[in-house]
Design an enzyme around this catalytic site. Sequence first.
Site, short mmCIF file in Angstrom:
data_model
loop_
_atom_site.label_atom_id
_atom_site.label_comp_id
_atom_site.label_asym_id
_atom_site.label_seq_id
_atom_site.Cartn_x
_atom_site.Cartn_y
_atom_site.Cartn_z
N GLU A 10 0.83 -1.20 0.00
CA GLU A 10 0.00 0.00 0.00
C GLU A 10 0.87 1.26 0.00
O GLU A 10 1.66 1.48 0.91
CB GLU A 10 -0.95 0.01 1.20
CG GLU A 10 -0.28 -0.25 2.54
CD GLU A 10 -1.22 -0.11 3.73
OE1 GLU A 10 -2.00 0.86 3.77
OE2 GLU A 10 -1.16 -0.98 4.61
N ASP A 50 0.13 -2.70 6.13
CA ASP A 50 0.42 -2.31 7.51
C ASP A 50 -0.47 -3.09 8.48
O ASP A 50 -1.60 -3.47 8.15
CB ASP A 50 0.18 -0.81 7.72
CG ASP A 50 1.25 0.04 7.04
OD1 ASP A 50 2.31 -0.50 6.70
OD2 ASP A 50 1.00 1.25 6.84
N ASP A 57 -2.45 -2.31 10.76
CA ASP A 57 -3.40 -1.39 11.39
C ASP A 57 -4.75 -1.52 10.68
O ASP A 57 -4.91 -2.32 9.75
CB ASP A 57 -2.88 0.06 11.37
CG ASP A 57 -2.59 0.56 9.95
OD1 ASP A 57 -3.13 -0.02 8.98
OD2 ASP A 57 -1.83 1.53 9.80
N ASP A 117 -6.42 0.46 8.60
CA ASP A 117 -6.40 0.76 7.17
C ASP A 117 -5.74 -0.37 6.38
O ASP A 117 -6.21 -0.76 5.31
CB ASP A 117 -5.65 2.07 6.89
CG ASP A 117 -6.46 3.29 7.30
OD1 ASP A 117 -7.70 3.15 7.42
OD2 ASP A 117 -5.86 4.35 7.51
#
Length: 281
Positions: free
Chosen positions: A61, A143, A145, A147
């Site tokens: 990403e 990641d 997290d 998102d």
Amino acid sequence: IEAEKIGAQVLINKRSREDAEKTRLNLKGKLTAKMDITGRVAKFVDCRSKDVSEREIFIVEGDSALGAVKQARDPNYQAVMPIRGKILNCLKADYDKIFKSEIITDLIKVLGCGVQVKSKANKSIASFDINALRWSKIILCTDADVDGFQIRTLLLTMLYRLTPQLIEEHKVFIAESPLYEITAKDKTYFAYNEREKDEFLMQLEGQKFTIQRSKGLGENDPDMMNLTTMNPKTRRLIQVKPGDAEMTAQMFDILLGDNLTGRKDYIASHGSEYLDDLDIS
């Protein structure tokens, strides 16, 4: 008059068939185009090897993650494809909308195997050929997290709908990245979950150490990135299985789809399980 009506209808049917055939050929060419210099996908970084059995592609990403993975990879057999923002939710979108997405068509071009379209209306568009796949492993690297999880889910949903055989043939993987970096004296430990973190802290009881929550991929040191995420000898990959992808799609539909009653019932039944993850600061 009746003859004129019949003639007009014949012409309409003829034009419809010609337009459908033109659309099919254009779409097939768009999705299976060779990766030549003129058709190269923006920011895609290929590897040197032409041996499909060893070639790996990391789908990441953003530009910062692209830079980190690019530095940490082995350029001989590891390629990188960045995703610009969140891709379209392919679970319910119609095929016209899906194939107008530049991100999705770029991904299909890079994979090289075309798509499987399970719809009578789009049956002629299917151009999938597993033998044309350019990679031994397709690795989703996002990641750790919220998102990152959502982007990973959107990617899995896209593959589940457009190229399910890649999942059935065990070509799709998720790269685990550590949540914590624990440093004691001259040794560093990487914990991939809370349980591992607690185990390391018990081992280090009485010693001085520092613990740091893992940053996004774009901020990782290349050596650390190679050790934890890229190097086949030390990395952790989760192989995506058909049941996993199907469950992911169903859960994604519940949480982000149109079934408001189902979402309300799910939150009422399972919401308490996620209290520890809420950001209420």
